[in-house]
Scaffold this motif. Sequence first.
Motif, PDB file in Angstrom:
ATOM      1  N   ARG A  24      18.749 -11.044  15.562  1.00 29.08           N
ATOM      2  CA  ARG A  24      17.420 -11.617  15.740  1.00 29.08           C
ATOM      3  C   ARG A  24      16.818 -11.204  17.076  1.00 29.08           C
ATOM      4  O   ARG A  24      15.605 -11.185  17.248  1.00 29.08           O
ATOM      5  CB  ARG A  24      17.502 -13.138  15.666  1.00 29.08           C
ATOM      6  CG  ARG A  24      17.982 -13.638  14.325  1.00 29.08           C
ATOM      7  CD  ARG A  24      18.032 -15.139  14.321  1.00 29.08           C
ATOM      8  NE  ARG A  24      18.843 -15.621  15.423  1.00 29.08           N
ATOM      9  CZ  ARG A  24      18.917 -16.891  15.790  1.00 29.08           C
ATOM     10  NH1 ARG A  24      18.231 -17.797  15.137  1.00 29.08           N
ATOM     11  NH2 ARG A  24      19.669 -17.270  16.791  1.00 29.08           N
ATOM     12  N   LYS A  25      17.703 -10.869  18.035  1.00 25.89           N
ATOM     13  CA  LYS A  25      17.195 -10.453  19.332  1.00 25.89           C
ATOM     14  C   LYS A  25      16.490  -9.112  19.232  1.00 25.89           C
ATOM     15  O   LYS A  25      15.437  -8.906  19.840  1.00 25.89           O
ATOM     16  CB  LYS A  25      18.335 -10.390  20.340  1.00 25.89           C
ATOM     17  CG  LYS A  25      18.789 -11.769  20.741  1.00 25.89           C
ATOM     18  CD  LYS A  25      19.936 -11.775  21.694  1.00 25.89           C
ATOM     19  CE  LYS A  25      20.318 -13.214  22.000  1.00 25.89           C
ATOM     20  NZ  LYS A  25      21.603 -13.317  22.671  1.00 25.89           N
ATOM     21  N   PHE A  26      17.076  -8.204  18.467  1.00 26.98           N
ATOM     22  CA  PHE A  26      16.405  -6.921  18.238  1.00 26.98           C
ATOM     23  C   PHE A  26      15.048  -7.154  17.587  1.00 26.98           C
ATOM     24  O   PHE A  26      14.037  -6.572  17.979  1.00 26.98           O
ATOM     25  CB  PHE A  26      17.250  -6.026  17.330  1.00 26.98           C
ATOM     26  CG  PHE A  26      18.392  -5.375  18.046  1.00 26.98           C
ATOM     27  CD1 PHE A  26      18.208  -4.755  19.271  1.00 26.98           C
ATOM     28  CD2 PHE A  26      19.660  -5.366  17.494  1.00 26.98           C
ATOM     29  CE1 PHE A  26      19.253  -4.141  19.934  1.00 26.98           C
ATOM     30  CE2 PHE A  26      20.711  -4.763  18.147  1.00 26.98           C
ATOM     31  CZ  PHE A  26      20.510  -4.157  19.375  1.00 26.98           C
ATOM     32  N   ILE A  27      15.084  -8.008  16.564  1.00 24.79           N
ATOM     33  CA  ILE A  27      13.843  -8.257  15.830  1.00 24.79           C
ATOM     34  C   ILE A  27      12.790  -8.850  16.746  1.00 24.79           C
ATOM     35  O   ILE A  27      11.614  -8.479  16.698  1.00 24.79           O
ATOM     36  CB  ILE A  27      14.119  -9.183  14.625  1.00 24.79           C
ATOM     37  CG1 ILE A  27      15.052  -8.461  13.646  1.00 24.79           C
ATOM     38  CG2 ILE A  27      12.836  -9.576  13.931  1.00 24.79           C
ATOM     39  CD1 ILE A  27      15.541  -9.332  12.530  1.00 24.79           C
ATOM     40  N   HIS A  28      13.250  -9.749  17.627  1.00 24.67           N
ATOM     41  CA  HIS A  28      12.304 -10.358  18.563  1.00 24.67           C
ATOM     42  C   HIS A  28      11.640  -9.283  19.427  1.00 24.67           C
ATOM     43  O   HIS A  28      10.425  -9.299  19.643  1.00 24.67           O
ATOM     44  CB  HIS A  28      13.030 -11.366  19.443  1.00 24.67           C
ATOM     45  CG  HIS A  28      12.206 -11.887  20.565  1.00 24.67           C
ATOM     46  ND1 HIS A  28      11.134 -12.720  20.370  1.00 24.67           N
ATOM     47  CD2 HIS A  28      12.275 -11.686  21.906  1.00 24.67           C
ATOM     48  CE1 HIS A  28      10.584 -13.014  21.540  1.00 24.67           C
ATOM     49  NE2 HIS A  28      11.257 -12.392  22.486  1.00 24.67           N
ATOM     50  N   CYS A  29      12.440  -8.335  19.918  1.00 21.87           N
ATOM     51  CA  CYS A  29      11.893  -7.265  20.746  1.00 21.87           C
ATOM     52  C   CYS A  29      10.838  -6.482  19.972  1.00 21.87           C
ATOM     53  O   CYS A  29       9.762  -6.172  20.493  1.00 21.87           O
ATOM     54  CB  CYS A  29      12.993  -6.313  21.198  1.00 21.87           C
ATOM     55  SG  CYS A  29      14.183  -7.085  22.273  1.00 21.87           S
ATOM     56  N   LEU A  30      11.165  -6.179  18.724  1.00 24.00           N
ATOM     57  CA  LEU A  30      10.205  -5.451  17.894  1.00 24.00           C
ATOM     58  C   LEU A  30       8.913  -6.249  17.733  1.00 24.00           C
ATOM     59  O   LEU A  30       7.812  -5.699  17.782  1.00 24.00           O
ATOM     60  CB  LEU A  30      10.803  -5.170  16.513  1.00 24.00           C
ATOM     61  CG  LEU A  30      11.830  -4.045  16.468  1.00 24.00           C
ATOM     62  CD1 LEU A  30      12.416  -3.918  15.076  1.00 24.00           C
ATOM     63  CD2 LEU A  30      11.161  -2.735  16.880  1.00 24.00           C
ATOM     64  N   LYS A  31       9.081  -7.563  17.560  1.00 21.17           N
ATOM     65  CA  LYS A  31       7.910  -8.408  17.366  1.00 21.17           C
ATOM     66  C   LYS A  31       7.006  -8.370  18.598  1.00 21.17           C
ATOM     67  O   LYS A  31       5.777  -8.285  18.488  1.00 21.17           O
ATOM     68  CB  LYS A  31       8.344  -9.844  17.080  1.00 21.17           C
ATOM     69  CG  LYS A  31       8.717 -10.073  15.626  1.00 21.17           C
ATOM     70  CD  LYS A  31       9.655 -11.240  15.456  1.00 21.17           C
ATOM     71  CE  LYS A  31       8.989 -12.573  15.614  1.00 21.17           C
ATOM     72  NZ  LYS A  31       9.957 -13.684  15.446  1.00 21.17           N
ATOM     73  N   VAL A  32       7.649  -8.446  19.791  1.00 23.07           N
ATOM     74  CA  VAL A  32       6.852  -8.399  21.024  1.00 23.07           C
ATOM     75  C   VAL A  32       6.096  -7.077  21.095  1.00 23.07           C
ATOM     76  O   VAL A  32       4.897  -7.037  21.400  1.00 23.07           O
ATOM     77  CB  VAL A  32       7.750  -8.568  22.258  1.00 23.07           C
ATOM     78  CG1 VAL A  32       6.952  -8.334  23.523  1.00 23.07           C
ATOM     79  CG2 VAL A  32       8.373  -9.932  22.282  1.00 23.07           C
ATOM     80  N   GLY A  33       6.820  -5.981  20.805  1.00 24.71           N
ATOM     81  CA  GLY A  33       6.175  -4.670  20.854  1.00 24.71           C
ATOM     82  C   GLY A  33       4.997  -4.605  19.902  1.00 24.71           C
ATOM     83  O   GLY A  33       3.907  -4.138  20.260  1.00 24.71           O
ATOM     84  N   LEU A  34       5.206  -5.131  18.714  1.00 26.84           N
ATOM     85  CA  LEU A  34       4.155  -5.113  17.694  1.00 26.84           C
ATOM     86  C   LEU A  34       2.928  -5.891  18.157  1.00 26.84           C
ATOM     87  O   LEU A  34       1.789  -5.392  18.110  1.00 26.84           O
ATOM     88  CB  LEU A  34       4.703  -5.732  16.405  1.00 26.84           C
ATOM     89  CG  LEU A  34       3.746  -5.737  15.221  1.00 26.84           C
ATOM     90  CD1 LEU A  34       3.608  -4.331  14.684  1.00 26.84           C
ATOM     91  CD2 LEU A  34       4.253  -6.671  14.143  1.00 26.84           C
ATOM     92  N   ALA A  35       3.168  -7.115  18.648  1.00 21.02           N
ATOM     93  CA  ALA A  35       2.052  -7.966  19.069  1.00 21.02           C
ATOM     94  C   ALA A  35       1.261  -7.291  20.183  1.00 21.02           C
ATOM     95  O   ALA A  35       0.024  -7.302  20.188  1.00 21.02           O
ATOM     96  CB  ALA A  35       2.568  -9.327  19.529  1.00 21.02           C
ATOM     97  N   LEU A  36       1.993  -6.697  21.125  1.00 19.64           N
ATOM     98  CA  LEU A  36       1.309  -6.040  22.246  1.00 19.64           C
ATOM     99  C   LEU A  36       0.480  -4.859  21.767  1.00 19.64           C
ATOM    100  O   LEU A  36      -0.648  -4.644  22.224  1.00 19.64           O
ATOM    101  CB  LEU A  36       2.331  -5.551  23.259  1.00 19.64           C
ATOM    102  CG  LEU A  36       2.526  -6.433  24.475  1.00 19.64           C
ATOM    103  CD1 LEU A  36       3.529  -5.820  25.391  1.00 19.64           C
ATOM    104  CD2 LEU A  36       1.195  -6.590  25.186  1.00 19.64           C
TER     105      LEU A  36
END
Lengths: 418, 418
Positions: A24-36
């Motif tokens: 989930r930590k990887f996914i979280h990083c991806l989510k941040v990148g996406l939102a930005l």
Amino acid sequence: ISGLVMKVRNFLQKAWDLGIDDPRKFIHCLKVGLALTVVSLFYYMRPLYDGVGGNAMWAVMTVVVVFEFTVGSTLYKCLNRIVGTSLAGALAIGVHWVASKSGDKFEPVILGTSVFFLAIAATFSRFIPTVKARFDYGAMIFILTFSLVSVSGYRVDKLFELAQQRLSTIAIGTALCLLVSMLICPVWAGKDLHDLITRNMDKLADSLDGCVAEYFTESSNTDDENEQDCRKKLQGYKCVLNSKASEDSLANFARWEPAHGNFGFRHPWKQYLKIGTMMRSCAYCIEALNGCINSEFNAHEFTKKHLSDVCMKLSSHSSRVLKDLAIITKKMTKSSTIDFSVGEMNSAVEDLQNVLKSLSTQLSRRPPLTVINEALDENETRDNPISTAILIPLMDVLPLVTLSSLLIEITTRIEKIV
Amino acid sequence: ISGLVMKVRNFLQKAWDLGIDDPRKFIHCLKVGLALTVVSLFYYMRPLYDGVGGNAMWAVMTVVVVFEFTVGSTLYKCLNRIVGTSLAGALAIGVHWVASKSGDKFEPVILGTSVFFLAIAATFSRFIPTVKARFDYGAMIFILTFSLVSVSGYRVDKLFELAQQRLSTIAIGTALCLLVSMLICPVWAGKDLHDLITRNMDKLADSLDGCVAEYFTESSNTDDENEQDCRKKLQGYKCVLNSKASEDSLANFARWEPAHGNFGFRHPWKQYLKIGTMMRSCAYCIEALNGCINSEFNAHEFTKKHLSDVCMKLSSHSSRVLKDLAIITKKMTKSSTIDFSVGEMNSAVEDLQNVLKSLSTQLSRRPPLTVINEALDENETRDNPISTAILIPLMDVLPLVTLSSLLIEITTRIEKIV
């Protein structure tokens, strides 16, 4: 240089393992990148940029600052940010209006003193525990926005428009964050808390069981790998001891979350904290018990053998109760197994008591009371040479019994609400 | 409505008490107000405003975000902010230069992907425990600045100037924060940690003493106020149990602080954490002991009287050792009193052992060993009916002895470094 390379490699290896353990930590990083990336579209696309202009900066900033690992903390920050900004903005515009009426000379004085006193008030409010738990971030944003608006109001003419634009960009940022964090693989603080509690129950049961079993079987020649696995289980109660901080913060964030999965909107998160506290008091007992067992002293072989059966039985029954509780909490249903295992545990307590009685050489009054009192009685009638080893399991049973009866209450209560 | 008024009044009263308890909180609020007012001078005074222009906003923002209660945390945030901003700014300008060379079409693509991947990397680094402890805030600022600069670089022409101005205003803000927080009534995290540890030692000693004394004297008719005071002392060990989180964060911040007072720059803050852990293991024992005492069972009066003297002596000696340790840590000097009190405690342990021996009806080998082993032996040779009450004090002595010997080592080490 090769040492440095090795160090860096080790570091990266560890970091990678961290991600593998919890994808989930990887996914979280991806989510941040996406939102930005989405939010920066406001800059790249001409029609969007014309809409908000340079204030799009605030949307980017909001995304970076507000996006957190769990949905609960993201929501907490979003709500705090929006409420804090709007309150402070409204207040600042009010103060600015008053100041602008009072002439050129007094304007900076009024603005300055209002910033000074509101900053004091808001900073102080952050020390109050209840405010700190729920609105810490909001208070900070309040000071920030108020001072920014009132101070820049001195130089900027179209203050109202500015404030409105800023608020709308912040709203865009928070809305985006909420969408991304709730729709793409959401990490719910409430679910995390629930899992943490049930996992801790299992760990407690394992270490209670393992502890007593290790003492009584003593150095059975198992292979090394098994041994290490066993040792790891034994140390499980240490996790329980140190999990207070994470429980508190998870429960704090869980409160902000909307209904999800099996959890309603007003799920009784505080009950989890209570269970956590009770489990910790059990863990203290196990810690004490473990200290006894690890001290290198040998009890008389005879009495030890005599007691080993009952003690093992008791500990296995108590850990069974804990595991049943874990299952119940996991499923959030009341089952009759738990009553059955509690009954078995109680009968095991009585067995141990009887064995102790047969060992005792002194007489003592023993009025027939409830189970808990009988456990207490046992403490009283201890008069055998290896009391250290048995005393603590009994001490352990005491909070266990209390815990289990309380837990049954709690599970029924949870049942009612869910 | 009157109910609401009462509630608000109660709330304010509580908040006020909070400030009275620790006047540094009031002072902190004043400091924040002061720093904010000073920084807003940049807006009000024409020459200053001409120097930095609208970017003065960043100075205000820095002050609000960075100013924390202790010097250590302020320093941590300041350093993180400056380093994070400069690194990200430099990198963003580099990426921007590359992007601007690659034509109009690719520019937003390159900028966007770089933001995406750097955001992922920085977010992931925040999960790594060592990075989280020291550079969590820095990583966030890094993402923030990088995305702001690279994204707004697409629309702004004089990017380099903008970055420079922004950095200089942030530097102004952090410098102001540091000056105010370090010069006006500084609150040092290191000193707080030191005080917390010594206070906890005192509390442990009080509750150990009070616990045993209460059990053996039992319901002496003291007046109510005294009683409550006593009860409060008894609960002291609970503070020790729950102080792990604050110890950790204080030690984390203390690392950033420069030399102050009696503390050198590289003061061994980690030792404090170790002492804290040991104290917590003592507190677990006291918790268990307390559980025994509060359970409503009556030991045989005779044996109780027989043992009360030695037990009281032992507990008072052990708490004496703890108090001496507190004094030593407070003064950070090695005194000979501690050796003396440890000796006294050990002789008290032996006394108790002898009394138990005289009570015992069974024989057991007891080889003459070191003190710690003798304490263990006692556990072994327990064979009197009120073992519950005495067993735990003994269990308690075990970590106490270990703790004290370790602490003596640590104090000598502290001595060496200070």
